[in-house]
Design a protein around this motif. Sequence first.
Motif, PDB file in Angstrom:
ATOM      1  N   ARG A  12      36.807  16.317   3.393  1.00 33.40           N
ATOM      2  CA  ARG A  12      36.660  14.789   3.855  1.00 33.40           C
ATOM      3  C   ARG A  12      35.408  14.300   3.327  1.00 33.40           C
ATOM      4  NH1 ARG A  12      37.451  12.780   9.826  1.00 33.40           N
ATOM      5  NH2 ARG A  12      35.331  12.008   9.432  1.00 33.40           N
ATOM      6  N   PHE A  13      34.319  15.223   3.720  1.00 34.30           N
ATOM      7  CA  PHE A  13      32.823  14.910   3.189  1.00 34.30           C
ATOM      8  C   PHE A  13      32.892  14.738   1.896  1.00 34.30           C
ATOM      9  CE2 PHE A  13      28.646  15.788   1.989  1.00 34.30           C
ATOM     10  CZ  PHE A  13      28.110  14.793   2.810  1.00 34.30           C
ATOM     11  N   LYS A  14      33.414  15.470   0.988  1.00 35.70           N
ATOM     12  CA  LYS A  14      33.191  15.652  -0.383  1.00 35.70           C
ATOM     13  C   LYS A  14      33.979  14.294  -0.867  1.00 35.70           C
ATOM     14  CE  LYS A  14      34.210  18.302  -4.455  1.00 35.70           C
ATOM     15  NZ  LYS A  14      35.152  19.237  -5.088  1.00 35.70           N
ATOM     16  N   ARG A  15      35.174  14.083  -0.321  1.00 37.76           N
ATOM     17  CA  ARG A  15      36.047  12.980  -0.819  1.00 37.76           C
ATOM     18  C   ARG A  15      35.407  11.719  -0.486  1.00 37.76           C
ATOM     19  NH1 ARG A  15      40.172  15.102   1.664  1.00 37.76           N
ATOM     20  NH2 ARG A  15      40.314  13.669   3.269  1.00 37.76           N
ATOM     21  N   GLU A  16      34.900  11.361   0.602  1.00 38.84           N
ATOM     22  CA  GLU A  16      34.345  10.043   1.092  1.00 38.84           C
ATOM     23  C   GLU A  16      32.821   9.891   0.642  1.00 38.84           C
ATOM     24  OE1 GLU A  16      35.182   9.974   5.238  1.00 38.84           O
ATOM     25  OE2 GLU A  16      37.160  10.084   4.898  1.00 38.84           O
ATOM     26  N   GLU A  17      31.918  10.853   0.615  1.00 36.68           N
ATOM     27  CA  GLU A  17      30.540  10.486   0.169  1.00 36.68           C
ATOM     28  C   GLU A  17      30.473  10.535  -1.118  1.00 36.68           C
ATOM     29  OE1 GLU A  17      27.011   9.971   0.343  1.00 36.68           O
ATOM     30  OE2 GLU A  17      28.016  10.342   2.280  1.00 36.68           O
ATOM     31  N   LYS A  18      29.665   9.215  -1.533  1.00 34.54           N
ATOM     32  CA  LYS A  18      29.954   8.726  -2.922  1.00 34.54           C
ATOM     33  C   LYS A  18      28.510   8.908  -3.595  1.00 34.54           C
ATOM     34  CE  LYS A  18      33.631   6.852  -2.499  1.00 34.54           C
ATOM     35  NZ  LYS A  18      34.662   7.575  -2.672  1.00 34.54           N
ATOM     36  N   LEU A  19      27.369   9.733  -2.898  1.00 27.64           N
ATOM     37  CA  LEU A  19      26.076  10.056  -3.394  1.00 27.64           C
ATOM     38  C   LEU A  19      26.031  11.258  -3.770  1.00 27.64           C
ATOM     39  CD1 LEU A  19      24.057   7.491  -1.340  1.00 27.64           C
ATOM     40  CD2 LEU A  19      24.900   7.125  -3.685  1.00 27.64           C
ATOM     41  N   LEU A  20      26.987  12.076  -3.885  1.00 30.36           N
ATOM     42  CA  LEU A  20      26.829  13.614  -4.132  1.00 30.36           C
ATOM     43  C   LEU A  20      26.775  13.919  -5.546  1.00 30.36           C
ATOM     44  CD1 LEU A  20      29.638  15.191  -1.946  1.00 30.36           C
ATOM     45  CD2 LEU A  20      27.362  15.286  -1.811  1.00 30.36           C
ATOM     46  N   GLY A  21      25.780  14.517  -5.851  1.00 29.35           N
ATOM     47  CA  GLY A  21      25.552  14.918  -7.324  1.00 29.35           C
ATOM     48  C   GLY A  21      26.374  16.307  -7.606  1.00 29.35           C
ATOM     49  N   PRO A  22      26.402  16.698  -8.849  1.00 32.52           N
ATOM     50  CA  PRO A  22      27.043  17.645  -9.386  1.00 32.52           C
ATOM     51  C   PRO A  22      26.824  19.199  -8.417  1.00 32.52           C
ATOM     52  CG  PRO A  22      25.746  16.975 -10.987  1.00 32.52           C
ATOM     53  CD  PRO A  22      25.569  16.103  -9.920  1.00 32.52           C
TER      54      PRO A  22
END
Length: 95
Positions: A12-22
């Motif tokens: 869920r965090f990975k889906r919703e967090e928009k500022l994650l880099g590669p």
Amino acid sequence: MTAARAIYFLERFKREEKLLGPNEQLALDFSISALCLIEERDRLREALEFYADELTWADTNPKNDGRITVLVPSPSFAEIDRGERARAALEGDAS
């Protein structure tokens, strides 16, 4: 917290967090994969413990006639199960 619950939150965090880099995304993927392996290990351990238990293989139908206890031949739990627990664990459908 169970591994399944942790996986849910990480996905869920990975889906919703928009500022994650590669790199952060790869780190999350790695963590999720590790947690999936923990769940699989637990399922396989449960099936292995079932078949390793001596009582699983014992005839479990004693007959007491008042003088002595006689074991009447009956199928063991393993014979009744016929590998269903092991197949469920391998398929990821632990019950």
